[in-house]
Motif scaffolding. Structure first.
Motif, short mmCIF file in Angstrom:
data_model
loop_
_atom_site.label_atom_id
_atom_site.label_comp_id
_atom_site.label_asym_id
_atom_site.label_seq_id
_atom_site.Cartn_x
_atom_site.Cartn_y
_atom_site.Cartn_z
N LEU A 130 11.95 6.49 8.44
CA LEU A 130 12.23 7.78 7.83
C LEU A 130 13.63 7.85 7.21
N GLY A 131 14.51 6.94 7.66
CA GLY A 131 15.81 6.80 7.02
C GLY A 131 16.78 7.94 7.23
N SER A 132 16.67 8.67 8.34
CA SER A 132 17.60 9.78 8.61
C SER A 132 18.14 9.66 10.03
N PRO A 133 19.03 8.69 10.29
CA PRO A 133 19.53 8.47 11.65
C PRO A 133 20.31 9.64 12.21
N VAL A 134 20.82 10.54 11.35
CA VAL A 134 21.61 11.66 11.83
C VAL A 134 20.80 12.52 12.80
N TRP A 135 19.49 12.60 12.60
CA TRP A 135 18.64 13.32 13.56
C TRP A 135 17.72 12.37 14.33
N ALA A 136 17.34 11.24 13.72
CA ALA A 136 16.39 10.33 14.36
C ALA A 136 16.98 9.68 15.61
N LEU A 137 18.28 9.39 15.58
CA LEU A 137 18.90 8.72 16.74
C LEU A 137 18.89 9.63 17.98
N PRO A 138 19.39 10.87 17.91
CA PRO A 138 19.31 11.73 19.10
C PRO A 138 17.87 12.11 19.46
N TYR A 139 17.02 12.19 18.46
CA TYR A 139 15.60 12.51 18.71
C TYR A 139 14.96 11.39 19.53
N PHE A 140 15.23 10.14 19.16
CA PHE A 140 14.69 9.00 19.91
C PHE A 140 15.24 8.98 21.33
N CYS A 141 16.54 9.21 21.49
CA CYS A 141 17.12 9.24 22.84
C CYS A 141 16.49 10.33 23.68
N GLY A 142 16.22 11.49 23.07
CA GLY A 142 15.57 12.57 23.80
C GLY A 142 14.18 12.19 24.27
N ILE A 143 13.43 11.47 23.44
CA ILE A 143 12.10 11.01 23.84
C ILE A 143 12.20 10.08 25.03
N VAL A 144 13.13 9.13 24.97
CA VAL A 144 13.29 8.17 26.07
C VAL A 144 13.74 8.86 27.34
N TRP A 145 14.67 9.79 27.24
CA TRP A 145 15.14 10.49 28.44
C TRP A 145 14.04 11.38 29.02
N GLY A 146 13.21 11.94 28.16
CA GLY A 146 12.06 12.68 28.65
C GLY A 146 11.10 11.79 29.40
N TYR A 147 10.90 10.58 28.86
CA TYR A 147 10.04 9.60 29.54
C TYR A 147 10.61 9.20 30.90
N LEU A 148 11.91 8.98 30.97
CA LEU A 148 12.52 8.60 32.25
C LEU A 148 12.39 9.73 33.28
N ALA A 149 12.54 10.97 32.83
CA ALA A 149 12.35 12.10 33.74
C ALA A 149 10.92 12.12 34.27
N TYR A 150 9.97 11.85 33.39
CA TYR A 150 8.56 11.78 33.79
C TYR A 150 8.33 10.68 34.83
N ASP A 151 8.88 9.49 34.58
CA ASP A 151 8.71 8.39 35.53
C ASP A 151 9.29 8.74 36.89
N PHE A 152 10.49 9.34 36.90
CA PHE A 152 11.11 9.70 38.18
C PHE A 152 10.30 10.77 38.90
N ILE A 153 9.88 11.80 38.17
CA ILE A 153 9.13 12.89 38.80
C ILE A 153 7.81 12.39 39.35
N HIS A 154 7.15 11.49 38.61
CA HIS A 154 5.87 10.96 39.10
C HIS A 154 6.08 10.17 40.39
N TRP A 155 7.11 9.33 40.41
CA TRP A 155 7.40 8.58 41.62
C TRP A 155 7.75 9.54 42.77
N ALA A 156 8.57 10.55 42.48
CA ALA A 156 9.02 11.47 43.52
C ALA A 156 7.87 12.28 44.10
N THR A 157 6.91 12.70 43.25
CA THR A 157 5.80 13.50 43.78
C THR A 157 4.95 12.71 44.76
N HIS A 158 4.97 11.38 44.63
CA HIS A 158 4.18 10.54 45.54
C HIS A 158 4.98 10.09 46.76
#
Length: 219
Positions: A130-158
């Motif tokens: 898409l060629g717009s790192p000004v928003w794509a870079l923090p957007y990608f980091c947000g996706i990854v951090w959301g995924y890590l929160a999901y992984d931790f919460i799933h492990w914690a619930t078990h």
């Protein structure tokens, strides 16, 4: 509706020893791998001017919300899709069926790097095009951090005992998915998506002996 399960046990997923080893992952590995990479990428983006604090404040939360949407859709429409043939049923077994059968296997509670890295490459590649790192870079980091929160919460619930009302409600939500309503409660890091789209459910309440006796045929 419920699925057969075996508590406090584990099983074999692959006959091949290498694939079997790759299917297991220590719960800390995704965090050890992704946190330094994303923090370095995020810090470089701010330091170099590739992105800004204002854009990050907007697009990191949007990335987290994007992951929450992905989490729900992947869980509901891919993990719980079994298809009609032996191949699709095998894919289901590897992707999610094993976890429902052995819900307490701690080595298969977070996503293996062999699955998450290709997904991260695909997402980052599409954003790069898409060629717009000004928003794509923090957007990608947000996706990854959301995924890590999901992984931790799933492990914690078990594997952790929740101490807050939120944690207890979230654990009950996920345990109901495992042991009573596997066709409901697809949100793992949250309950609000299930509430929003109407796919929430609760474990049936235990009925008293008096209530059960009323259903028995009278002699």
């Amino acid at each position: 509706m419920s699925r057969p399960y075996l508590r406090h046990q584990s099983g074999r997923m692959f006959d091949n020893a290498f694939l079997e080893a790759c299917s297991k992952v220590h719960p800390s590995l995704p965090f050890i791998f992704y946190i330094p990479i994303t923090l370095a990428l995020f810090g470089w983006g701010l330091y170099s001017g590739t992105t800004t604090v204002v854009r990050a404040a907007i697009f990191v939360p949007l990335g987290v919300l994007t992951w929450i949407t992905m989490e729900y859709c992947i869980h509901r429409y891919f993990f719980h899709w079994e298809g009609n043939g032996p191949f699709t049923r095998r894919v289901h077994e590897i992707a999610h069926g094993y976890h429902h059968k052995y819900p307490d296997d701690a080595t298969r509670l977070v996503m293996p790097l062999g699955a998450s890295i290709p997904l991260a490459i695909l997402i980052s590649g599409l954003l790069w095009l898409l060629g717009s790192p000004v928003w794509a870079l923090p957007y990608f980091c947000g996706i990854v951090w959301g995924y890590l929160a999901y992984d931790f919460i799933h492990w914690a619930t078990h594997h952790l005992t929740p101490r807050t009302a939120w944690g207890k409600a979230l654990r009950a939500h996920h345990m109901a998915h495992h042991f009573a309503t596997p066709d409901r409660n697809f949100g793992i890091s949250n309950r609000w998506v299930d509430i929003l789209v109407g796919s929430g459910g609760k474990r049936p309440a235990k009925r008293s002996e008096e209530e059960l006796s009323l259903e028995r045929p009278q002699a």
